[in-house]
Design a protein around this motif. Structure first.
Motif, PDB file in Angstrom:
ATOM      1  N   PRO A  46       0.853  -1.197   0.000  1.00  0.00           N
ATOM      2  CA  PRO A  46       0.000   0.000   0.000  1.00  0.00           C
ATOM      3  C   PRO A  46       0.885   1.242   0.000  1.00  0.00           C
ATOM      4  CG  PRO A  46       0.108  -0.947   2.198  1.00  0.00           C
ATOM      5  CD  PRO A  46       0.793  -1.925   1.288  1.00  0.00           C
ATOM      6  N   THR A  47       0.303   2.370  -0.328  1.00  0.00           N
ATOM      7  CA  THR A  47       1.075   3.612  -0.403  1.00  0.00           C
ATOM      8  C   THR A  47       1.803   3.894   0.911  1.00  0.00           C
ATOM      9  OG1 THR A  47      -0.568   4.483  -1.940  1.00  0.00           O
ATOM     10  CG2 THR A  47       0.948   6.064  -0.952  1.00  0.00           C
ATOM     11  N   PHE A  48       1.111   3.675   2.032  1.00  0.00           N
ATOM     12  CA  PHE A  48       1.697   3.944   3.348  1.00  0.00           C
ATOM     13  C   PHE A  48       2.993   3.163   3.556  1.00  0.00           C
ATOM     14  CE2 PHE A  48       2.197   3.318   7.924  1.00  0.00           C
ATOM     15  CZ  PHE A  48       1.947   4.585   8.433  1.00  0.00           C
ATOM     16  N   GLY A  49       3.051   1.947   3.018  1.00  0.00           N
ATOM     17  CA  GLY A  49       4.224   1.098   3.195  1.00  0.00           C
ATOM     18  C   GLY A  49       5.385   1.452   2.283  1.00  0.00           C
ATOM     19  N   ILE A  50       5.123   2.281   1.264  1.00  0.00           N
ATOM     20  CA  ILE A  50       6.175   2.697   0.326  1.00  0.00           C
ATOM     21  C   ILE A  50       6.740   4.067   0.689  1.00  0.00           C
ATOM     22  CG2 ILE A  50       6.696   3.187  -2.108  1.00  0.00           C
ATOM     23  CD1 ILE A  50       4.402   1.349  -2.874  1.00  0.00           C
ATOM     24  N   GLU A  51       5.917   4.904   1.276  1.00  0.00           N
ATOM     25  CA  GLU A  51       6.296   6.299   1.524  1.00  0.00           C
ATOM     26  C   GLU A  51       7.594   6.486   2.322  1.00  0.00           C
ATOM     27  OE1 GLU A  51       2.619   7.724   3.137  1.00  0.00           O
ATOM     28  OE2 GLU A  51       2.014   8.639   1.225  1.00  0.00           O
ATOM     29  N   PRO A  52       7.877   5.657   3.349  1.00  0.00           N
ATOM     30  CA  PRO A  52       9.153   5.846   4.058  1.00  0.00           C
ATOM     31  C   PRO A  52      10.381   5.670   3.147  1.00  0.00           C
ATOM     32  CG  PRO A  52       7.660   4.529   5.373  1.00  0.00           C
ATOM     33  CD  PRO A  52       7.034   4.642   4.015  1.00  0.00           C
ATOM     34  N   LEU A  53      10.311   4.709   2.219  1.00  0.00           N
ATOM     35  CA  LEU A  53      11.428   4.494   1.301  1.00  0.00           C
ATOM     36  C   LEU A  53      11.503   5.620   0.269  1.00  0.00           C
ATOM     37  CD1 LEU A  53      11.115   0.640   0.747  1.00  0.00           C
ATOM     38  CD2 LEU A  53      12.697   1.856   2.257  1.00  0.00           C
ATOM     39  N   ALA A  54      10.343   6.114  -0.153  1.00  0.00           N
ATOM     40  CA  ALA A  54      10.310   7.247  -1.083  1.00  0.00           C
ATOM     41  C   ALA A  54      10.931   8.485  -0.430  1.00  0.00           C
ATOM     42  CB  ALA A  54       8.876   7.534  -1.506  1.00  0.00           C
ATOM     43  N   LYS A  55      10.655   8.656   0.848  1.00  0.00           N
ATOM     44  CA  LYS A  55      11.224   9.789   1.574  1.00  0.00           C
ATOM     45  C   LYS A  55      12.729   9.621   1.737  1.00  0.00           C
ATOM     46  CE  LYS A  55      10.685  12.490   5.821  1.00  0.00           C
ATOM     47  NZ  LYS A  55       9.940  12.622   7.116  1.00  0.00           N
ATOM     48  N   ASN A 113      -3.729   4.246   7.096  1.00  0.00           N
ATOM     49  CA  ASN A 113      -2.497   3.819   7.771  1.00  0.00           C
ATOM     50  C   ASN A 113      -2.654   2.557   8.600  1.00  0.00           C
ATOM     51  OD1 ASN A 113      -4.132   4.936   9.718  1.00  0.00           O
ATOM     52  ND2 ASN A 113      -2.502   6.041  10.770  1.00  0.00           N
ATOM     53  N   TYR A 114      -3.701   1.745   8.317  1.00  0.00           N
ATOM     54  CA  TYR A 114      -3.824   0.489   9.048  1.00  0.00           C
ATOM     55  C   TYR A 114      -4.375  -0.615   8.151  1.00  0.00           C
ATOM     56  CZ  TYR A 114      -8.885   1.428   9.675  1.00  0.00           C
ATOM     57  OH  TYR A 114     -10.208   1.684   9.476  1.00  0.00           O
ATOM     58  N   ILE A 115      -4.215  -1.845   8.621  1.00  0.00           N
ATOM     59  CA  ILE A 115      -4.707  -3.029   7.920  1.00  0.00           C
ATOM     60  C   ILE A 115      -5.981  -3.504   8.597  1.00  0.00           C
ATOM     61  CG2 ILE A 115      -4.229  -5.474   7.445  1.00  0.00           C
ATOM     62  CD1 ILE A 115      -1.230  -4.649   7.303  1.00  0.00           C
ATOM     63  N   LEU A 116      -6.990  -3.784   7.805  1.00  0.00           N
ATOM     64  CA  LEU A 116      -8.258  -4.310   8.324  1.00  0.00           C
ATOM     65  C   LEU A 116      -8.387  -5.766   7.902  1.00  0.00           C
ATOM     66  CD1 LEU A 116     -11.007  -3.800   9.731  1.00  0.00           C
ATOM     67  CD2 LEU A 116     -11.907  -3.170   7.472  1.00  0.00           C
ATOM     68  N   THR A 117      -8.665  -6.648   8.870  1.00  0.00           N
ATOM     69  CA  THR A 117      -8.758  -8.078   8.590  1.00  0.00           C
ATOM     70  C   THR A 117      -9.789  -8.737   9.492  1.00  0.00           C
ATOM     71  OG1 THR A 117      -7.499 -10.166   8.476  1.00  0.00           O
ATOM     72  CG2 THR A 117      -6.918  -8.618  10.223  1.00  0.00           C
ATOM     73  N   GLU A 128       2.257  -9.030   6.620  1.00  0.00           N
ATOM     74  CA  GLU A 128       1.874  -7.823   5.889  1.00  0.00           C
ATOM     75  C   GLU A 128       2.016  -6.583   6.780  1.00  0.00           C
ATOM     76  OE1 GLU A 128       0.080  -5.605   2.538  1.00  0.00           O
ATOM     77  OE2 GLU A 128       1.440  -7.302   2.853  1.00  0.00           O
ATOM     78  N   GLY A 129       1.629  -6.709   8.034  1.00  0.00           N
ATOM     79  CA  GLY A 129       1.755  -5.587   8.954  1.00  0.00           C
ATOM     80  C   GLY A 129       3.196  -5.210   9.205  1.00  0.00           C
ATOM     81  N   LYS A 130       4.043  -6.221   9.354  1.00  0.00           N
ATOM     82  CA  LYS A 130       5.462  -5.969   9.629  1.00  0.00           C
ATOM     83  C   LYS A 130       6.161  -5.340   8.430  1.00  0.00           C
ATOM     84  CE  LYS A 130       9.644  -8.299  11.295  1.00  0.00           C
ATOM     85  NZ  LYS A 130      10.243  -9.599  11.703  1.00  0.00           N
ATOM     86  N   ILE A 131       5.881  -5.846   7.233  1.00  0.00           N
ATOM     87  CA  ILE A 131       6.509  -5.309   6.020  1.00  0.00           C
ATOM     88  C   ILE A 131       6.202  -3.821   5.862  1.00  0.00           C
ATOM     89  CG2 ILE A 131       6.401  -5.336   3.487  1.00  0.00           C
ATOM     90  CD1 ILE A 131       6.000  -8.367   3.648  1.00  0.00           C
ATOM     91  N   PRO A 135      -0.290  -0.965  11.757  1.00  0.00           N
ATOM     92  CA  PRO A 135      -1.040  -1.703  12.783  1.00  0.00           C
ATOM     93  C   PRO A 135      -2.187  -2.485  12.144  1.00  0.00           C
ATOM     94  CG  PRO A 135      -1.634   0.614  12.834  1.00  0.00           C
ATOM     95  CD  PRO A 135      -0.489   0.491  11.877  1.00  0.00           C
ATOM     96  N   VAL A 136      -2.610  -3.534  12.833  1.00  0.00           N
ATOM     97  CA  VAL A 136      -3.676  -4.399  12.331  1.00  0.00           C
ATOM     98  C   VAL A 136      -4.929  -4.206  13.180  1.00  0.00           C
ATOM     99  CG1 VAL A 136      -4.394  -6.779  11.930  1.00  0.00           C
ATOM    100  CG2 VAL A 136      -2.019  -6.100  11.476  1.00  0.00           C
ATOM    101  N   VAL A 137      -6.053  -4.007  12.506  1.00  0.00           N
ATOM    102  CA  VAL A 137      -7.348  -3.880  13.181  1.00  0.00           C
ATOM    103  C   VAL A 137      -8.213  -5.063  12.761  1.00  0.00           C
ATOM    104  CG1 VAL A 137      -9.454  -2.516  13.413  1.00  0.00           C
ATOM    105  CG2 VAL A 137      -7.218  -1.362  13.270  1.00  0.00           C
TER     106      VAL A 137
END
Length: 268
Positions: A46-55, A113-117, A128-131, A135-137
């Motif tokens: 997801p975008t949230f998971g890529i943004e730190p590397l983009a920054k 900014n969270y995962i829903l499952t 998926e949450g760790k990568i 946080p997981v909801v």
């Protein structure tokens, strides 16, 4: 051929086993951007998971792009705007939730900014949450909990079982969906026409450029489309056999050995 764009998958390609960009790779990429080459991070994340590397790679300052959700969203980092996004039609969501139940697999999606499952204890949900450092909801009633636009669902399960589930899910959903595995244990479900290659074409159209000047690097099944699409398709040494067969070039070094530095030195 003078290449003007470098497209990088993240996990297994740009990042090492620790999910980090090595110092050598980062230095090479920063130098490359200063030379005017456009950097694109293209991932199933997801975008949230890529943004730190983009920054970390200063894509905003250098005019880079993010292709997230395996092509479901394309972002112009410099302008901080979404230039393409395709969500799943709301009326099809109950069917996807029902299919997961029928096949006895867990399901997840991403909300900001969270995962829903439906099951936060699932091993693959935790991966998926760790990568993505999200946080997981948990909500047992996913159909009721999803009141937002969904770009992607992921069905979760052991690889051998998901290989059996995949064709059944494809048949049930029909041609209006893109269904494929990004990892043996992740079966991704997105809207029709969504993969990395098609969204890279959308990016090229946005920029008014041709694919001949694009180099795309990847290691997994969800990278095959862009490796075949690009002017130069590169498979990592650690990639699967299928992507290696499709690639124009296979690196001599793995993602843990700075394989991307090898690509930069050889082709740029």
């Amino acid at each position: 051929m003078k290449y003007h764009m470098l497209v990088l998958d993240l996990d297994g390609t740009l990042t090492n086993a620790k999910k980090e960009i090595s110092t050598e790779t980062k230095e090479a990429l920063m130098k490359l951007q200063k030379q005017g080459v456009t950097l694109v991070l293209a991932s199933g994340r997801p975008t949230f998971g890529i943004e730190p590397l983009a920054k970390e790679l200063e894509l905003r300052e250098h005019g880079g792009f993010i292709v997230s959700f395996n092509g479901g969203r394309v972002i112009d980092c410099k302008e901080n705007k979404v230039i393409f996004e395709q969500t799943i039609k709301e009326e099809r969501i109950p069917q996807i939730v029902k299919l997961a139940k029928e096949h006895n697999v867990n399901l997840l999606t991403h909300k900001d900014n969270y995962i829903l499952t439906n099951d936060e204890t699932d091993t693959y949900v935790q991966i998926e949450g760790k990568i993505n450092k999200m946080p997981v909801v948990e909500d047992k009633n996913l159909e009721q909990a999803i009141s937002f636009p969904v770009i992607k669902f992921i069905m979760l399960g052991d690889g051998e079982y998901l290989a059996e589930v995949e064709p059944s899910v494809k048949d049930a959903l029909g041609e209006k969906f893109s269904v494929y595995r990004s990892e043996p244990f992740f079966l991704e479900i997105m809207a029709e026409g969504i993969d990395k290659a098609q969204s890279l074409q959308r990016l090229l159209d946005y920029l008014g450029r041709e694919k001949d000047g694009m180099v795309a690097c990847g290691d997994g099944y969800n990278d095959i489309s862009m490796v075949e699409f690009a002017g130069l398709g590169v498979a990592m040494k650690n990639g699967n056999d299928t992507i290696k067969e499709k690639a124009d070039y296979v690196t001599e070094k793995t993602n843990d050995e700075n394989g991307i530095v090898e690509v930069i030195e050889k082709f740029f």
